[in-house]
Design a protein around this motif. Structure first.
Motif, mmCIF file in Angstrom:
data_model
loop_
_atom_site.group_PDB
_atom_site.id
_atom_site.type_symbol
_atom_site.label_atom_id
_atom_site.label_comp_id
_atom_site.label_asym_id
_atom_site.label_seq_id
_atom_site.Cartn_x
_atom_site.Cartn_y
_atom_site.Cartn_z
ATOM 1 N N THR A 143 10.693 -16.065 0.827
ATOM 2 C CA THR A 143 9.288 -15.658 0.774
ATOM 3 C C THR A 143 9.162 -14.310 0.076
ATOM 4 O O THR A 143 8.346 -14.140 -0.840
ATOM 5 C CB THR A 143 8.706 -15.547 2.199
ATOM 6 O OG1 THR A 143 8.765 -16.819 2.821
ATOM 7 C CG2 THR A 143 7.259 -15.078 2.159
ATOM 8 N N ALA A 144 10.017 -13.356 0.476
ATOM 9 C CA ALA A 144 9.970 -12.032 -0.136
ATOM 10 C C ALA A 144 10.282 -12.115 -1.629
ATOM 11 O O ALA A 144 9.672 -11.421 -2.440
ATOM 12 C CB ALA A 144 10.961 -11.105 0.559
ATOM 13 N N THR A 145 11.200 -13.000 -1.990
ATOM 14 C CA THR A 145 11.543 -13.150 -3.405
ATOM 15 C C THR A 145 10.341 -13.689 -4.192
ATOM 16 O O THR A 145 10.065 -13.232 -5.305
ATOM 17 C CB THR A 145 12.751 -14.093 -3.566
ATOM 18 O OG1 THR A 145 13.761 -13.691 -2.646
ATOM 19 C CG2 THR A 145 13.314 -14.014 -4.976
ATOM 20 N N VAL A 202 7.254 -13.194 -3.419
ATOM 21 C CA VAL A 202 6.308 -12.073 -3.526
ATOM 22 C C VAL A 202 6.690 -11.176 -4.699
ATOM 23 O O VAL A 202 5.859 -10.834 -5.542
ATOM 24 C CB VAL A 202 6.297 -11.236 -2.222
ATOM 25 C CG1 VAL A 202 5.404 -10.013 -2.389
ATOM 26 C CG2 VAL A 202 5.830 -12.077 -1.047
ATOM 27 N N VAL A 203 7.971 -10.813 -4.767
ATOM 28 C CA VAL A 203 8.420 -9.906 -5.820
ATOM 29 C C VAL A 203 8.224 -10.524 -7.199
ATOM 30 O O VAL A 203 7.737 -9.877 -8.126
ATOM 31 C CB VAL A 203 9.900 -9.514 -5.603
ATOM 32 C CG1 VAL A 203 10.439 -8.756 -6.793
ATOM 33 C CG2 VAL A 203 10.035 -8.685 -4.338
ATOM 34 N N LEU A 238 4.523 -10.498 -8.194
ATOM 35 C CA LEU A 238 3.907 -9.212 -8.510
ATOM 36 C C LEU A 238 4.630 -8.441 -9.608
ATOM 37 O O LEU A 238 4.027 -7.652 -10.322
ATOM 38 C CB LEU A 238 3.829 -8.352 -7.246
ATOM 39 C CG LEU A 238 2.928 -8.897 -6.138
ATOM 40 C CD1 LEU A 238 3.031 -8.037 -4.906
ATOM 41 C CD2 LEU A 238 1.480 -8.982 -6.617
ATOM 42 N N LEU A 262 3.719 -18.967 1.772
ATOM 43 C CA LEU A 262 3.636 -17.638 2.376
ATOM 44 C C LEU A 262 3.845 -16.548 1.318
ATOM 45 O O LEU A 262 3.149 -15.534 1.304
ATOM 46 C CB LEU A 262 4.711 -17.531 3.467
ATOM 47 C CG LEU A 262 4.508 -16.485 4.541
ATOM 48 C CD1 LEU A 262 3.164 -16.678 5.214
ATOM 49 C CD2 LEU A 262 5.620 -16.569 5.583
ATOM 50 N N ILE A 285 1.131 -13.767 0.588
ATOM 51 C CA ILE A 285 1.365 -12.332 0.800
ATOM 52 C C ILE A 285 1.143 -11.554 -0.499
ATOM 53 O O ILE A 285 0.559 -10.467 -0.494
ATOM 54 C CB ILE A 285 2.795 -12.092 1.342
ATOM 55 C CG1 ILE A 285 2.923 -12.656 2.759
ATOM 56 C CG2 ILE A 285 3.137 -10.610 1.331
ATOM 57 C CD1 ILE A 285 4.319 -12.568 3.340
ATOM 58 N N LEU A 310 -2.409 -10.891 -0.864
ATOM 59 C CA LEU A 310 -2.862 -9.817 0.031
ATOM 60 C C LEU A 310 -2.489 -8.450 -0.546
ATOM 61 O O LEU A 310 -3.318 -7.548 -0.639
ATOM 62 C CB LEU A 310 -2.232 -9.972 1.417
ATOM 63 C CG LEU A 310 -2.604 -11.211 2.231
ATOM 64 C CD1 LEU A 310 -1.898 -11.195 3.567
ATOM 65 C CD2 LEU A 310 -4.118 -11.291 2.429
ATOM 66 N N ILE A 311 -1.213 -8.312 -0.934
ATOM 67 C CA ILE A 311 -0.751 -7.021 -1.448
ATOM 68 C C ILE A 311 -1.444 -6.682 -2.759
ATOM 69 O O ILE A 311 -1.812 -5.541 -3.015
ATOM 70 C CB ILE A 311 0.780 -7.035 -1.654
ATOM 71 C CG1 ILE A 311 1.494 -7.234 -0.319
ATOM 72 C CG2 ILE A 311 1.254 -5.740 -2.307
ATOM 73 C CD1 ILE A 311 2.991 -7.380 -0.449
ATOM 74 N N GLY A 312 -1.640 -7.694 -3.603
ATOM 75 C CA GLY A 312 -2.225 -7.458 -4.917
ATOM 76 C C GLY A 312 -3.728 -7.248 -4.894
ATOM 77 O O GLY A 312 -4.329 -6.998 -5.931
ATOM 78 N N GLY A 313 -4.351 -7.367 -3.720
ATOM 79 C CA GLY A 313 -5.780 -7.128 -3.626
ATOM 80 C C GLY A 313 -6.629 -8.372 -3.893
ATOM 81 O O GLY A 313 -7.777 -8.279 -4.295
ATOM 82 N N TYR A 314 -6.039 -9.549 -3.693
ATOM 83 C CA TYR A 314 -6.812 -10.784 -3.850
ATOM 84 C C TYR A 314 -6.838 -11.534 -2.521
ATOM 85 O O TYR A 314 -6.511 -12.723 -2.448
ATOM 86 C CB TYR A 314 -6.196 -11.677 -4.926
ATOM 87 C CG TYR A 314 -6.187 -11.069 -6.305
ATOM 88 C CD1 TYR A 314 -7.200 -11.357 -7.220
ATOM 89 C CD2 TYR A 314 -5.184 -10.204 -6.699
ATOM 90 C CE1 TYR A 314 -7.210 -10.803 -8.483
ATOM 91 C CE2 TYR A 314 -5.173 -9.635 -7.964
ATOM 92 C CZ TYR A 314 -6.182 -9.941 -8.853
ATOM 93 O OH TYR A 314 -6.181 -9.388 -10.109
ATOM 94 N N ALA A 315 -7.188 -10.810 -1.452
ATOM 95 C CA ALA A 315 -7.082 -11.369 -0.099
ATOM 96 C C ALA A 315 -7.797 -12.707 0.030
ATOM 97 O O ALA A 315 -7.325 -13.606 0.732
ATOM 98 C CB ALA A 315 -7.625 -10.374 0.917
ATOM 99 N N TRP A 319 -7.952 -15.108 -1.859
ATOM 100 C CA TRP A 319 -7.175 -16.227 -2.366
ATOM 101 C C TRP A 319 -6.019 -16.616 -1.451
ATOM 102 O O TRP A 319 -5.433 -17.689 -1.590
ATOM 103 C CB TRP A 319 -6.601 -15.898 -3.753
ATOM 104 C CG TRP A 319 -7.597 -16.084 -4.846
ATOM 105 C CD1 TRP A 319 -8.236 -15.108 -5.556
ATOM 106 C CD2 TRP A 319 -8.070 -17.334 -5.367
ATOM 107 N NE1 TRP A 319 -9.069 -15.662 -6.476
ATOM 108 C CE2 TRP A 319 -9.005 -17.032 -6.379
ATOM 109 C CE3 TRP A 319 -7.815 -18.668 -5.059
ATOM 110 C CZ2 TRP A 319 -9.674 -18.016 -7.093
ATOM 111 C CZ3 TRP A 319 -8.481 -19.649 -5.782
ATOM 112 C CH2 TRP A 319 -9.405 -19.319 -6.784
#
Lengths: 257, 181, 477
Positions: free
Chosen positions: B21-23, B25-26, B29, B66, B70, B73-78, B80
């Motif tokens: 999931t974290a991968t 996200v990275v 972004l 996920l 996430i 959320l972090i990128g400011g497109y909550a 979506w």
């Protein structure tokens, strides 16, 4: 990479309990799709913009518009062109550019989209991630699922840092004197080594993570206690009552009056 | 071998989901390929395809859904986030299910290349189609049409790189097989 | 006296994966019995199996890292092969060498709280324990900070705080003194010595703090453990690691003649650690290095050694001052093609399935060579660095991965090479050999280290970073 969505600020939204606030967000998001008056929609947009301004500052409050600007422009350009029924307002020769129905439709779509954007964004700005996690737990999310969420946030900065180093490392290794313009295909091929190395670094951390989770007691049958908890000032019931009242009042004012 | 030990599976499954999931996200972004129209397309589909080919439907669904959620959320497109969760989740799930179908053993990525491509193409359709419907509901089907080619391009790049990277990782890091559940 | 840890004839070999040669056993026949309350120091060179042994003691290997385990371990009389790690957590706590392996949470307070929550400790006591542990290790003000944003030393302290909070009777500590400043080393030592329970410390360097403080001294060597007096163990360990320094008198046959020169560099960096409010700044009045030289760059953790290196190899832009090579100003891409940088973590550069591929990749990128010629160069380079061409790079030991990383830059033939923290994780002897090989190849070398005795043995000149200023200093001081 910063993973925080929280924006420090002031006001009621920061005191409003994460669980109750989430319920309000849900109700409002559903409400904008119900047949509510256009004035109601725009009042909601204005109210959420002003809340954002009050909670943070003007510049920050404009931020969400910037993120959806592209979509807004597309909407304004395309919606009237493709929506052709009804009374024609603007005409280019024989071609109807905009009808009354199209503009009404566009108006609703824009207000609805702005409203949803601001409501969701405000929730993220005013609620710390740990509280969101606890709120989701309260709504029935399993401990393991909540843990995956926390761990994902734990690993994002780690993988982002590793990835940056990997890019640097490959840039140095691949640097050649005669490096002309790279074509798109080359650029894609250049990604292969870094992406592969990044995935291997990420994968290598998986057994270590599983190991540490068990070493720190994941798997024990004793009931877990919790260091963190949500405390609703004035009682959770009050907050939940408010969370229902806000959308209800909106609905009553703009749909029956 | 302790891979039948179901208690270990819990920790390993949680670890797999979290790290992948974290991968995602990275990669959503950070890794962006410039395009003329929209500015950038992200490479999240590469990791989703990769997760599907190496770890099967459920892990891919969670990592894809996920992870992109996430990132929103972090990128400011909550707004979506819930939609990305469903769309990319379904994308990961289907890619893995199709690739794995009829395979007796091994990971889904061991299937022949045609099946991998087929799985990838289905993933592209799910992703682009899903965003079309979601966009249509959110801001009108007319405007949502514009995004289809971009989404097809992004998920297409994801499929090509995803297949290549899955094969490279299987060779470069053989223990990856022992992680897959 | 009761026996706390009883290791009998322990052997371990990691599992072999497809395409990989059969790995050598990490442990061959380790036998050791430690009474309750004993304090043991186990010295072992890097890659000697310290980390593997420490994880086996907590029942984490082979559970999470497959392999063949022989022999038995009893903790307080119980055979641990019948225990799960979470059952064992109330008996043994591990402090891993690399804190990143163990960190789980997004704030320091949550990190300490997590195992206590697993144990079901009631909230009031839990909050107290968390706060006390953070307080003791100087992390109270960082309770709500993300462990990913703090320095390496702070992370180590965080793990020590977690360990103290769990309060298990046995501590297994893998290089716990690594990365800690003097003040915290003293605290750790006093916590170890004051502990009622049993402590086993694994270390790859014999520190002054250790002298006379443990009751058992061991040497892990060749997969076996020997237990002798402190004096004998230290002599034996020194012989293994330090005295293998090959004298570096051999001058390169044909030395190229390049010089890199920096004047009045000023580097400002957004702060990395939350512990200091000041933005990080570094000034370099003068820094130069010429072909054939080995120059050490020393300074405490977080002093800015890596920051300077990133500027020198053209990864970070230069704000003020100038860098010249052979008299002409140079920046960005130009620097990248002249100055190599061996990151501390060798894995960043590794992505291909065999050593042959990895080495060949660099040549393909750099020069127009015939297949035959390229293969020849790859083969001779692998021989120099003791690498097996068919080995799988991601599966090799840490030392071999560092050698591969160096071999890549050997083939790239950069006139200047910066090597970051080479000495942590490989023996002095291996580090020394890597440096000699690159130097013989004609490179000017900057060694980044915080180990002064390493600097003294390897470098001809030295720069030290003190309070944000880089200045020349006497070697090894």
């Amino acid at each position: 990479m910063t993973t925080s969505t929280f924006v420090a600020g002031r006001g009621f939204l920061y005191i409003f309990d994460a669980r109750a606030k989430l319920f309000t967000v849900l109700l409002l998001c559903v409400m904008v799709f119900l047949p509510i008056r256009q004035t109601g929609l725009w009042t909601l947009v204005a109210a959420s913009f002003l809340s954002a301004w009050y909670a943070t500052d003007f510049k920050q409050a404009l931020q969400p518009i910037k993120t959806i600007l592209f979509v807004l422009v597309i909407m304004i350009l395309f919606t009237p062109l493709t929506y052709r029924d009804g009374e024609v307002l603007v005409r280019l020769g024989q071609f109807p550019l905009a009808t009354k129905e199209a503009l009404v439709n566009l108006n609703i779509l824009v207000a609805r989209f702005l409203g949803i954007t601001y409501i969701c964004t405000l929730y993220m700005w005013t609620t710390p991630m740990a509280d969101i996690n606890l709120a989701l737990r309260w709504y029935g999310l399993s401990y393991h699922a909540a843990l995956v969420l926390t761990l994902a946030f734990r690993f994002v900065p780690y993988i982002a840092d590793s990835f940056r180093m990997i890019q640097d490392s490959h840039a140095l290794r691949n640097a050649t004197v005669s490096d002309g313009e790279r074509t798109g295909r080359h650029r894609l091929a250049d990604l292969m080594p870094t992406v592969t190395a990044a995935l291997v670094v990420a994968l290598k951390s998986i057994p270590h993570l599983a190991m540490s989770l068990e070493h720190r007691g994941l798997g024990r049958e004793t009931k877990r206690t919790s260091y963190r908890r949500l405390v609703a000032k004035g009682g959770l019931f009050t907050h939940l009552l408010l969370s229902v009242m806000i959308p209800t009042v909106f609905w009553l004012v703009f749909n029956t009056l | 071998m302790k891979s039948t030990d179901s208690s270990k599976m819990t920790a390993l499954r949680i670890a797999l989901m979290a790290v992948l999931t974290a991968t995602v996200v990275v990669f959503t972004l950070m890794v962006r390929v410039p395009t003329p129209i929209k500015g950038y397309i992200s490479l999240c589909d590469v990791v989703i395809t990769f997760s599907a080919f190496l770890f099967g439907p459920w892990i891919a669904a969670i990592a894809g859904g996920l992870g992109t959620g996430i990132a929103d959320l972090i990128g400011g497109y909550a707004q979506w986030a819930p939609l990305s969760f469903v769309i990319h989740g379904a994308q990961g799930l289907l890619i893995a299910v199709i690739a794995r179908s009829g395979l007796a053993s091994g990971v889904p990525g061991d299937a022949n290349i045609l099946k991998l491509i087929l799985a990838g193409v289905v993933g592209m359709v799910v992703m682009a189609g899903g965003y079309y419907i979601a966009g249509g509901v959110l801001y009108g089907f007319e405007a949502a049409l514009v995004e289809i080619p971009l989404n097809l391009l992004q998920s297409g790049v994801g499929v090509v790189l995803g297949i290549a990277v899955s094969r490279a990782v299987l060779k470069a890091y053989p223990p990856v097989r022992s992680l897959s559940l | 006296m009761k026996t706390a840890v009883d290791i009998a004839d322990l052997s371990f070999t990691y599992r072999r994966y497809g395409g990989q040669a059969q790995p050598d056993p990490v442990l061959r026949a380790v036998t050791l019995s430690l009474p309750e309350g004993s304090k043991t120091l186990v010295l072992g060179a890097p890659d000697s199996g310290k980390s593997t042994l420490s994880k086996i003691l907590c029942s984490l290997v082979p559970r999470h890292f497959d392999g063949d385990l022989g022999g038995a371990i009893r903790i307080d009389g119980t055979d641990i092969s019948t225990c799960t790690p979470w059952e064992l957590m109330t008996r043994v706590t591990l402090v891993a060498q690399n804190p990143q392996e163990q960190l789980l949470m997004t704030t320091c307070a949550d990190e300490v709280a997590f195992p206590l929550e697993s144990l079901g400790i009631e909230r009031t006591a839990l909050v107290d324990t968390v706060h006390n542990a953070l307080q003791r290790w100087g992390l109270y003000s960082m309770a709500q900070v993300n462990p990913q944003e703090i320095s390496g030393g702070e992370r180590k302290r965080l793990l020590l705080a977690v360990t103290e909070a769990i309060d298990a009777p046995i501590w297994i500590m893998d290089e716990p003194f690594d990365d800690l400043d003097e003040q915290w080393r003293q605290l750790l030592l006093s916590r170890i010595l004051g502990k009622k329970g049993t402590v086993v410390v694994f270390a790859s360097r014999y520190l002054d703090e250790f002298r006379g403080n443990f009751d058992t001294y061991c040497h892990l060597f060749g997969g076996n453990i020997v237990r002798k007096s402190e004096e004998e163990i230290v002599v034996e360990f020194d012989r293994e690691c330090e005295l293998q320094f090959a004298p570096m008198q051999e001058e390169p046959a044909e030395l190229p003649n390049h010089e890199l020169h920096c004047t009045n560099l000023s580097i400002v960096h957004p702060r990395r650690s939350v512990s200091s409010d000041q933005p990080f700044s570094l000034s370099v009045p003068e820094f130069n290095i010429a072909s054939g030289e080995v120059v050490a760059l020393v300074g405490p953790n977080g002093a800015g050694k890596s920051t300077l290196s990133r500027v020198l190899c053209g990864l970070d832009p230069l704000v003020e001052g100038s860098i010249t090579i052979d008299g002409s100003a140079i920046a960005g891409k130009g620097l990248q093609t002249r100055v190599g940088y061996l990151f501390q973590n060798p894995d960043y550069g590794i992505f291909l399935p065999t050593v042959r591929d990895e080495l060949g990749w660099s040549l393909r990128q750099i020069r127009r060579l015939g297949t035959e010629e390229r293969e020849q160069m790859v083969r001779s380079c692998a021989r120099l660095f003791h690498l097996d061409l068919d080995d799988n790079p991601t599966m090799m030991g840490y030392g071999a991965r560092k050698q591969l990383q160096a071999a890549v830059y050997y083939l790239l033939d950069r006139p200047f090479v910066i090597i970051d923290e080479l000495d942590s994780g490989v023996t002095y002897a291996a580090a020394f050999e890597i440096v000699s090989l690159l130097r013989k190849n004609g490179a000017a070398i900057v060694i980044i280290t915080h180990d002064r005795s390493f600097a003294r043995n390897i470098a001809q000149r030295q720069y030290t970073i003190t309070n944000g200023v880089v200045s020349p200093s006497e070697v090894g001081v």
